[in-house]
Design a protein around this motif. Structure first.
Motif, PDB file in Angstrom:
ATOM      1  N   ALA A 197      43.352  45.068 -34.461  1.00  0.00           N
ATOM      2  CA  ALA A 197      43.616  43.764 -33.838  1.00  0.00           C
ATOM      3  C   ALA A 197      45.086  43.384 -34.010  1.00  0.00           C
ATOM      4  CB  ALA A 197      42.702  42.710 -34.462  1.00  0.00           C
ATOM      5  N   LEU A 198      45.611  43.662 -35.198  1.00  0.00           N
ATOM      6  CA  LEU A 198      47.029  43.369 -35.464  1.00  0.00           C
ATOM      7  C   LEU A 198      47.927  44.219 -34.569  1.00  0.00           C
ATOM      8  CD1 LEU A 198      46.823  43.194 -39.345  1.00  0.00           C
ATOM      9  CD2 LEU A 198      47.707  41.353 -37.881  1.00  0.00           C
ATOM     10  N   ALA A 199      47.550  45.454 -34.402  1.00  0.00           N
ATOM     11  CA  ALA A 199      48.356  46.347 -33.574  1.00  0.00           C
ATOM     12  C   ALA A 199      48.498  45.786 -32.162  1.00  0.00           C
ATOM     13  CB  ALA A 199      47.731  47.743 -33.538  1.00  0.00           C
ATOM     14  N   ASP A 200      47.425  45.152 -31.675  1.00  0.00           N
ATOM     15  CA  ASP A 200      47.497  44.526 -30.346  1.00  0.00           C
ATOM     16  C   ASP A 200      48.550  43.407 -30.327  1.00  0.00           C
ATOM     17  OD1 ASP A 200      45.659  46.145 -29.188  1.00  0.00           O
ATOM     18  OD2 ASP A 200      43.993  44.709 -29.249  1.00  0.00           O
ATOM     19  N   LEU A 201      48.617  42.627 -31.440  1.00  0.00           N
ATOM     20  CA  LEU A 201      49.621  41.556 -31.499  1.00  0.00           C
ATOM     21  C   LEU A 201      51.022  42.161 -31.486  1.00  0.00           C
ATOM     22  CD1 LEU A 201      48.236  39.038 -34.178  1.00  0.00           C
ATOM     23  CD2 LEU A 201      47.676  39.239 -31.757  1.00  0.00           C
ATOM     24  N   TYR A 202      51.231  43.224 -32.287  1.00  0.00           N
ATOM     25  CA  TYR A 202      52.565  43.832 -32.377  1.00  0.00           C
ATOM     26  C   TYR A 202      52.933  44.543 -31.078  1.00  0.00           C
ATOM     27  CZ  TYR A 202      53.103  42.634 -37.248  1.00  0.00           C
ATOM     28  OH  TYR A 202      53.244  41.938 -38.405  1.00  0.00           O
ATOM     29  N   ALA A 203      51.957  45.153 -30.438  1.00  0.00           N
ATOM     30  CA  ALA A 203      52.218  45.829 -29.167  1.00  0.00           C
ATOM     31  C   ALA A 203      52.778  44.818 -28.182  1.00  0.00           C
ATOM     32  CB  ALA A 203      50.942  46.443 -28.620  1.00  0.00           C
ATOM     33  N   LEU A 204      52.266  43.592 -28.267  1.00  0.00           N
ATOM     34  CA  LEU A 204      52.696  42.511 -27.412  1.00  0.00           C
ATOM     35  C   LEU A 204      54.125  42.083 -27.733  1.00  0.00           C
ATOM     36  CD1 LEU A 204      50.519  41.354 -25.512  1.00  0.00           C
ATOM     37  CD2 LEU A 204      50.561  39.332 -26.966  1.00  0.00           C
ATOM     38  N   VAL A 205      54.420  42.013 -29.061  1.00  0.00           N
ATOM     39  CA  VAL A 205      55.773  41.658 -29.508  1.00  0.00           C
ATOM     40  C   VAL A 205      56.763  42.639 -28.895  1.00  0.00           C
ATOM     41  CG1 VAL A 205      57.340  41.492 -31.480  1.00  0.00           C
ATOM     42  CG2 VAL A 205      54.989  40.660 -31.668  1.00  0.00           C
ATOM     43  N   GLN A 206      56.433  43.928 -28.977  1.00  0.00           N
ATOM     44  CA  GLN A 206      57.327  44.963 -28.460  1.00  0.00           C
ATOM     45  C   GLN A 206      57.514  44.824 -26.948  1.00  0.00           C
ATOM     46  OE1 GLN A 206      55.492  48.504 -29.845  1.00  0.00           O
ATOM     47  NE2 GLN A 206      56.068  48.108 -31.972  1.00  0.00           N
TER      48      GLN A 206
END
Ligand SMILES: Cc1cc2nc3c(=O)[nH]c(=O)nc-3n(C[C@H](O)[C@H](O)[C@H](O)COP(=O)(O)OP(=O)(O)OC[C@H]3O[C@@H](n4cnc5c(N)ncnc54)[C@H](O)[C@@H]3O)c2cc1C
Ligand code: SF4
Ligand code: SF4
Ligand code: SF4
Lengths: 246, 350
Positions: B338-347
């Motif tokens: 779930a966190l990876a989805d947030l960071y993918a968005l940041v990128q």
């Protein structure tokens, strides 16, 4: 209805009565054969502790019924009714009446210990066979085994005289086990002794046979030893019984 | 940009997922339908947990405190998600209390439902007071006294029937509930510890104390606590002629004979059903269920903890019968997805 297919029912469950009255009704004759219920209606919870109190039985409760013991068993290969796994299960649940059905074969374990070597739970099935055989003997379910009779005769003589007299051991053993004295092997052994033994020794044998001398200054030693062995046995059994309960 | 993960269900898996999100410095919103956190171990009052031996309220208590103490966590108890809009990176959930939650990704940890023994009436639950479930027996153990509910007498004999509500085509439950063998061998030890004069019997088809639970629970229960294992699936529980005890009927498959054995207490080792609300959960979140009714998982090798919908992850007993320890691990794994989805968005936005 009368029971026509008795062959389908364990013989020990068929109860016949010369004359029988049930609830005030005479049911003698064609109706007098009853079948005992075939379900198991209770466990003897303490039985496993009784067996665990015998030397060899200590680990019986560990069994998880994998069947390795039975599969490896020397006696099972001869007779598939000889099933250590099964008796161990019956022991753990206290199904005594089922064990008693096999009382005449349990003692035939040859102590090869193949079972002990293969058991993944370290139950030591060979020890359990011994424990069961001793329990059967102690409770009078089986006659004393020949080896027990031999041991008793042997120790008895040692305690009485401080020594044994071979010929007496053999003769008394044969008598107590109701075997004929004139065994082929025995006749042959005696013949060869007569032929090969020095005369002096033969004479001594004969003397000892007739007069059963005691070891010098044996006195009350036998009595004291007997008492000691008895006490030790009782104490050991009590200790093991205690241990089996925890 | 989304900085929030929504976690639904506050049991071991959900609390662990929350801690995972908090640990990474992101916000978490936890939605729990009951008025308390802790999931089944707390809601059903489990005694000592397998395999730690810790009391459920202590172990779960620590997990709850870790989340409650965090400024990054917003907790809604007594609340459900009633609808969900948007897609990965930009979900909006509407809660039953009227609030709206925006989240980049979602972790579902909605757990399981205990099998209801009423569905196996032949085993006496609901008919005889002294027929209990493992959860009720756990509560008795937690209370520190073993006694028959009917008249308070100390039981001479207790039996535990395994696989109640599991492995049974008759009632449409073809799965193994995985933990009940271990829980039952543990329960047998707890009963014996409190009440040494009580003999405990376990009626089994198989003993499935997998992994390290083998010797720590099964062997120990049998060897040190003298639990007796009988190979039989019980057919029926009835009242004994004395009007007090219970008769357990079945076939002892090793003796090949019918058995009718008296007991004082009969315990059902109840299994883990899919959450009864799963069809509703599937509808609200737009996800699929697998054939037994648990939440369906995506391909596991590269989409770990994935549901059938992007941005929604699943952990714990929601996926199928599961242990607490594994539910906790899966909660952390789902949080990292779930966190990876947030960071993918940041990128992407950078
Ligand atoms: C009798 C018994 C004893 C057990 N003992 C042990 C043990 O000793 N050790 C062990 O490892 N495992 C044990 N287990 C298994 C253990 O209960 C589960 O592994 C564990 O509870 C799974 O955690 P979870 O968080 O996935 O689900 P749950 O504990 O079921 O938590 C789910 C949470 O989600 C909430 N929820 C459900 N639906 C919704 C919704 N729609 N909206 C919001 N919230 C919702 C529920 O109220 C609950 O709080 C036992 C199981 C049983 C049946
Ligand atoms: S010791 Fe006895 S029970 Fe064991 S394998 Fe040999 S004969 Fe069989
Ligand atoms: S090998 Fe050991 S554990 Fe297996 S059935 Fe025999 S006694 Fe039991
Ligand atoms: S874990 Fe054991 S009791 Fe539970 S369903 Fe599986 S086999 Fe049956």
């Amino acid at each position: 209805m009368a029971i026509h297919e008795k062959s389908l029912i364990d013989p020990d469950r068929i109860m016949t009565h010369e004359s029988l009255v049930v609830d005030g009704v005479d049911v003698s004759g064609h109706w007098n054969t009853m079948v005992a219920p075939r379900f198991l209606s209770d466990y003897d919870d303490d039985f496993v502790n009784v067996i665990r109190a015998y030397p060899g039985g200590e680990n019986v409760h560990r069994c998880w019924q994998c069947g390795s013991c039975t599969n490896s068993c020397t006696m099972y290969a001869q007779n598939t009714d000889f099933n250590p796994r099964y008796w161990i299960y019956l022991t753990n649940l206290g199904l005594k009446s089922e064990i008693l059905k096999d009382k005449d074969i349990i003692w035939t374990c040859v102590s090869c210990n193949k079972c002990t070597n293969i058991c993944p739970k370290d139950v030591r099935p060979e020890g359990v066979m011994k424990a069961l055989a001793h329990w059967l003997e102690d409770e009078g379910h089986t006659d004393k085994t020949r080896s027990s009779i031999f041991d008793e005769e042997f120790t008895g003589q040692v305690l009485d005289h401080g020594r044994i007299e071979d010929a007496h051991v053999v003769i008394n053993f044969l008598r107590k086990t109701k075997q004929p004295y004139f065994q082929d092997w025995l006749i042959e052994a005696v013949k060869r002794l007569m032929r090969h033994m020095p005369v002096g020794m033969l004479t001594m044998l004969g003397w000892n046979f007739l007069f059963t001398p005691k070891t010098r200054s044996w006195g009350r030693t036998g009595e004291v030893l007997r008492e000691y062995v008895r006490e030790q046995k009782a104490a050991a059994h009590a200790r093991m019984k205690e241990a089996a309960h925890v | 940009m989304q900085n929030t993960v929504l976690v639904v269900g506050g049991g071991p898996a959900g609390l662990s997922a929350c801690a995972g999100v908090i640990g990474a410095g992101k916000n978490v919103v936890l939605v729990e339908k009951e008025d308390r956190l802790g999931g089944a171990p707390i809601l059903s009052g489990y005694a000592k947990l397998v395999p730690s031996g810790e009391w459920a309220k202590d172990a779960m208590g620590r997990m709850i405190k870790r989340v409650e103490d965090s400024a990054l966590a917003k907790i809604h108890t007594g609340t459900r998600v009633v609808s969900l809009d948007g897609s990965v990176g930009d979900f909006t959930a509407t809660l039953s209390n009227g609030e709206r939650v925006s989240a980049g990704s979602i972790v579902l940890t909605t757990g399981f439902t205990h099998f209801d023994s009423i569905n196996k009436p032949e085993w006496g639950f609901g008919t005889f007071e002294d027929v209990l479930t493992t959860t009720q027996m756990e509560q008795m153990v937690a209370g520190g006294k073993i006694a028959c509910p009917s008249d308070g007498r100390v039981p001479e004999r207790v039996c535990i029937l395994l696989c109640v509500g599991s492995r049974d085509r008759q009632i449409g439950r073809e799965w193994c509930s995985k933990i009940c063998c271990t829980v039952s061998t543990n329960l047998a030890m707890e009963i014996k510890e409190i009440s040494p004069q009580t003999d405990v019997f376990i009626y089994y088809m198989d003993i499935r104390t997998f992994g390290l639970y083998e010797d720590k629970f099964y062997w120990k229960s049998q060897e040190e606590f003298k639990t007796k294992f009988v190979k039989a699936r019980i057919a029926e529980v009835t009242r004994a002629p004395d009007g007090k005890r219970l008769l357990v009927k079945g076939e002892d498959t090793l003796v090949k004979r019918p058995i009718v054995i008296p007991f004082d207490i009969v315990v059902h080792a109840i299994g883990m059903d899919p959450n009864v609300e799963n069809t509703e959960i599937a509808r609200v979140f737009g996800i699929g269920l697998e054939k037994h009714g648990f939440i369906d998982r995506a391909e596991h090798y590269t989409n770990t903890c994935g549901s059938t919908r992007r941005g929604i992850y699943v952990a714990g007993a929601a996926l199928g019968p599961e242990t607490i320890d594994d539910s906790i691990s899966q909660g952390q794994a789902a949080a990292s997805r779930a966190l990876a989805d947030l960071y993918a968005l940041v990128q992407k936005t950078a």
